[in-house]
Design an enzyme around this catalytic site. Structure first.
Site, PDB file in Angstrom:
ATOM      1  N   ASP A 238      56.717  22.260  18.925  1.00 29.24           N
ATOM      2  CA  ASP A 238      56.186  22.309  20.222  1.00 29.24           C
ATOM      3  C   ASP A 238      57.464  22.196  20.854  1.00 29.24           C
ATOM      4  O   ASP A 238      58.369  23.040  20.843  1.00 29.24           O
ATOM      5  CB  ASP A 238      55.218  21.007  20.269  1.00 29.24           C
ATOM      6  CG  ASP A 238      54.262  21.513  21.696  1.00 29.24           C
ATOM      7  OD1 ASP A 238      53.693  22.309  21.580  1.00 29.24           O
ATOM      8  OD2 ASP A 238      54.160  20.426  22.506  1.00 29.24           O
TER       9      ASP A 238
ATOM     10  N   ASP B  35      56.033  25.255  14.576  1.00 29.82           N
ATOM     11  CA  ASP B  35      56.979  24.971  15.265  1.00 29.82           C
ATOM     12  C   ASP B  35      56.975  23.286  15.649  1.00 29.82           C
ATOM     13  O   ASP B  35      55.814  22.618  15.229  1.00 29.82           O
ATOM     14  CB  ASP B  35      56.847  25.691  16.499  1.00 29.82           C
ATOM     15  CG  ASP B  35      55.904  25.460  17.357  1.00 29.82           C
ATOM     16  OD1 ASP B  35      55.383  24.470  18.075  1.00 29.82           O
ATOM     17  OD2 ASP B  35      54.812  26.158  17.040  1.00 29.82           O
TER      18      ASP B  35
END
Length: 283
Positions: free
Chosen positions: A209, A207
Site C-alpha cells: 500500500d 504491494d
C-alpha cells in the site's frame, strides 16, 4: 458444490472441464458474467469472474447480490474468492497469500449490502464472517504444495477505484488494526453469509500500500500488474490442490445455518416474491 469467484487476472479457470454456461437474470439484475459450470478432479464446480470476462467492472460496479444469488441458485454451498490486496503489515510481503477471517467495512459508497429489506427484516451475525473449515482446508492444501499462507488477518474494504492515501493507510493499519486492504470483498463476504454459504478468500498481496516511508514501495497499478502474475500462480496451485484433494465443508457447518434465528418478519405476512427469496437463501 464449490464456486470460485475470480478476481483480477482470473477470468477463466484453467483445468476446468467445461460442461456448460449459465446466463441468469436474478431479482437483483445480472451477474458479472455468465457462470461456467464444469468438473475438475471429479468435482462439480462453478466459476464466475468478479469483474467480468474483460475486466470491465470497477469494484463499485460489481453486482454482488446478483453474483451470490446466482451461485446459490445453481447449487453452490461454498465459495472461494481470489482477490488482490495491499499489505498493511511488514510480515505480509508482496507475493504472500493470506486467508483473512475478519473484515472491516470502510466502504462509504452506495453498495447494496444485503438481500433483506422492503418488508423482509433479518439480522445475520457476522461476528465470524468467514468459514473456518474452508480456511483450514485451504491451509492444508497450501502446505501440501509448499506454499505459506497467513491466517487470522483482517481485510479492510475500501471503495476504490483510486488507490489510497497515506493517511488512510496509516488509519487502517493503526486505529482500525487491519492487515490487508482491498476493494471487493465487501459486501461479497456478508452476502455469502446471508445466503448460508461457506466463504473464504485467498488474498494475494501485491504491494505494501503506501504506509512505508520509502516512496519506491508505494503502490502503483504498474507494480500491481507486474508482481501479481507470479503470485497468482501460487494461489492457483493452492486452489487446485484444494479441489483435487477433495476438501469440502460439512453440511452441518455453522455457515450453513446462519439464517436459523436471523429472520424477524413472520412468514405469513411475506408475499410470494419474499418467500421465494427466503427459501432460496435458506436452502
Amino acid at each position: 458444490m464449490l464456486a470460485i469467484i475470480g478476481g483480477t487476472g482470473i477470468y477463466q479457470l484453467e483445468g476446468l472441464e467445461v460442461m456448460g454456461e449459465h446466463e441468469l437474470e436474478t431479482p437483483f439484475g445480472s451477474p458479472s458474467a455468465a457462470i461456467t459450470q464444469g468438473k475438475m478432479a471429479d468435482q462439480d464446480l462453478l466459476f464466475l469472474p468478479r469483474h467480468g470476462r474483460r475486466h470491465e467492472l470497477l469494484p463499485s460496479e460489481v453486482n454482488y447480490r446478483a453474483n451470490i444469488w446466482a451461485l446459490k441458485k445453481l447449487g453452490a454451498t461454498q465459495v472461494i474468492g481470489l482477490s488482490a490486496v495491499g499489505s498493511l503489515q511488514e510480515e505480509i510481503a508482496p507475493g504472500d497469500l493470506s486467508l483473512p477471517d475478519q473484515y472491516f467495512d470502510f466502504v462509504k459508497g452506495n453498495r447494496e449490502k444485503t438481500f433483506f429489506g422492503n418488508g423482509l427484516a433479518a439480522h445475520v451475525s457476522t461476528a465470524e464472517p468467514t468459514s473456518k473449515c474452508l480456511a483450514d482446508g485451504l491451509e492444508k492444501a497450501a502446505e501440501s504444495v509448499g506454499q505459506k499462507v497467513h491466517r487470522n488477518k483482517t481485510y479492510a474494504c475500501v471503495d476504490g477505484p483510486r488507490l489510497g492515501t497515506r493517511a488512510e493507510s496509516f488509519f487502517l493499519r493503526g486505529a482500525a488494526g487491519c492487515d490487508l486492504v482491498g476493494m471487493t470483498n465487501v459486501p461479497e463476504v456478508f452476502l455469502a453469509r446471508e445466503a448460508q454459504l461457506c466463504y473464504c478468500t485467498i488474498a494475494i498481496a501485491t504491494d505494501y500500500d503506501c504506509w512505508l516511508d520509502d516512496p519506491a514501495q508505494h503502490v502503483s497499478v504498474e507494480q500491481v500488474i507486474a508482481r501479481y502474475g507470479a503470485s497468482l500462480e501460487k494461489a492457483k496451485q493452492v486452489l487446485t490442490a484444494y479441489i483435487t484433494q477433495g476438501n469440502s465443508c460439512a453440511d452441518d457447518c455453522s455457515c450453513r445455518k446462519s439464517l436459523a434465528s436471523a429472520v424477524l418478519t413472520p412468514r405469513e405476512v411475506l408475499n410470494a416474491e419474499q418467500l421465494e427469496l427466503l427459501e432460496l437463501l435458506s436452502a
